[in-house]
Design an enzyme around this catalytic site. Sequence first.
Site, mmCIF file in Angstrom:
data_model
loop_
_atom_site.group_PDB
_atom_site.id
_atom_site.type_symbol
_atom_site.label_atom_id
_atom_site.label_comp_id
_atom_site.label_asym_id
_atom_site.label_seq_id
_atom_site.Cartn_x
_atom_site.Cartn_y
_atom_site.Cartn_z
ATOM 1 N N LYS A 121 9.249 -21.835 -28.527
ATOM 2 C CA LYS A 121 9.658 -20.595 -27.847
ATOM 3 C C LYS A 121 11.128 -20.670 -27.462
ATOM 4 C CE LYS A 121 10.055 -22.626 -23.650
ATOM 5 N NZ LYS A 121 11.336 -22.717 -22.885
ATOM 6 N N ASP A 164 4.653 -24.516 -18.826
ATOM 7 C CA ASP A 164 4.927 -23.637 -19.961
ATOM 8 C C ASP A 164 3.718 -23.417 -20.862
ATOM 9 O OD1 ASP A 164 7.498 -23.510 -19.057
ATOM 10 O OD2 ASP A 164 8.379 -24.731 -20.653
#
Length: 398
Positions: A93, A220
């Site tokens: 990401k 995350d």
Amino acid sequence: MMASSHLLAHHFWLSHANGFKPPKLSKNGPCYFHPKTAFRGSPSSHRIKASGPTSGRRQMEIVYDPDERVNKLADEVDKNAGLSRLSLFSPCKVNVFLRITGKREDGFHELASLFHVISLGDTIKFSLSPTKTRDRLSTNVPGVPLDDKNLIIKALNLYRKKTGTDNFFWIHLDKKVPTGAGLGGGSSNAATALWAANQFSGCVATEKELQEWSGEIGSDVPFFFSNGAAYCTGRGEVVQDIPNPLPSDLPMVLIKPQEACSTAEVYKRLRLDQTSSVDPLTLLREVTQNGICQDVCINDLEPPAFEVLPSLKKLKKRVLAAGCGEYRAVFMSGSGSTIVGVGSPEPPSFIYDDDDYNDVFVSEACFLTRQESQWYTAPTSSTASFGTDLPSGAASVE
């Protein structure tokens, strides 16, 4: 019955002449059967009549239905086979913007960030282990932990703890995402492992449960159970899906020096009184309405990261100067040390010409999302091809 037998054979031969052929069984896995689709478009049944020459004798009619017979067999095999191997894409990401809004009583920082999955990723292959004792992990990159320090193993242990299942795995991690890059590669691996374990167990947990559990592994990890784009708050574990904020055909280039940034060291040097004052919801609204630009790509962790790694600040400045008009935005992802240039898949020429950057990691990528109830898949378009590979090597542990 001899006449009947001859007539039966005659009708069977005529059926052959008219195009009917008996099914041939072909090898498919551990069983031998004809695939369901083999009879698509063929007649659903074939009738064969046989009778004697004497009027009034009883007729015998055989109805042969290959579709029904083979489909039942295939259904039975599918039902009993179970899942034994699975290969999944594990994408990383970027943080389009990252605001640090305060410090919590538990020592963590409050953040507000637009996370987005991109097309650079690892491949993880899972196979059921014949033993019920431990997982075995191997990888193509030396230096990656292979025990329960690895987030993949942590995720599998967590899944067994939460569900009571007893599947153990052989796992091979084909690593493409660099470590210490601010790209969430390890967090993605953990989320992918949870997804895989759930598939092997017949999806006994919901995606919502997987997302909630994953917060115990890392801040995350829950994001990767979004649709691929999300506004994340709290420690990062509060995830709000944002439907397609950025086009998937918007290219980018990732440039990461060999040096990594220690996340702990970056946060240690963070000074909240020197962070941006822009409301993160304003940034989110700007991105979703008008797309990406330099002004919205604020990362409050850049100043402390540049203190930890001064060469990273120099790299960003050079990319900005060299890519003027070529990149819509240039920013650092996460806590570093990857610099992202959005708008072109090509790095500036100095990356190739300057000896100081001989050993940098370079990859092109694009934004990526996933379909509901499906995991991420690696794109096949040229905009998602990978650049420099990580060093090759092999390691395994049993």
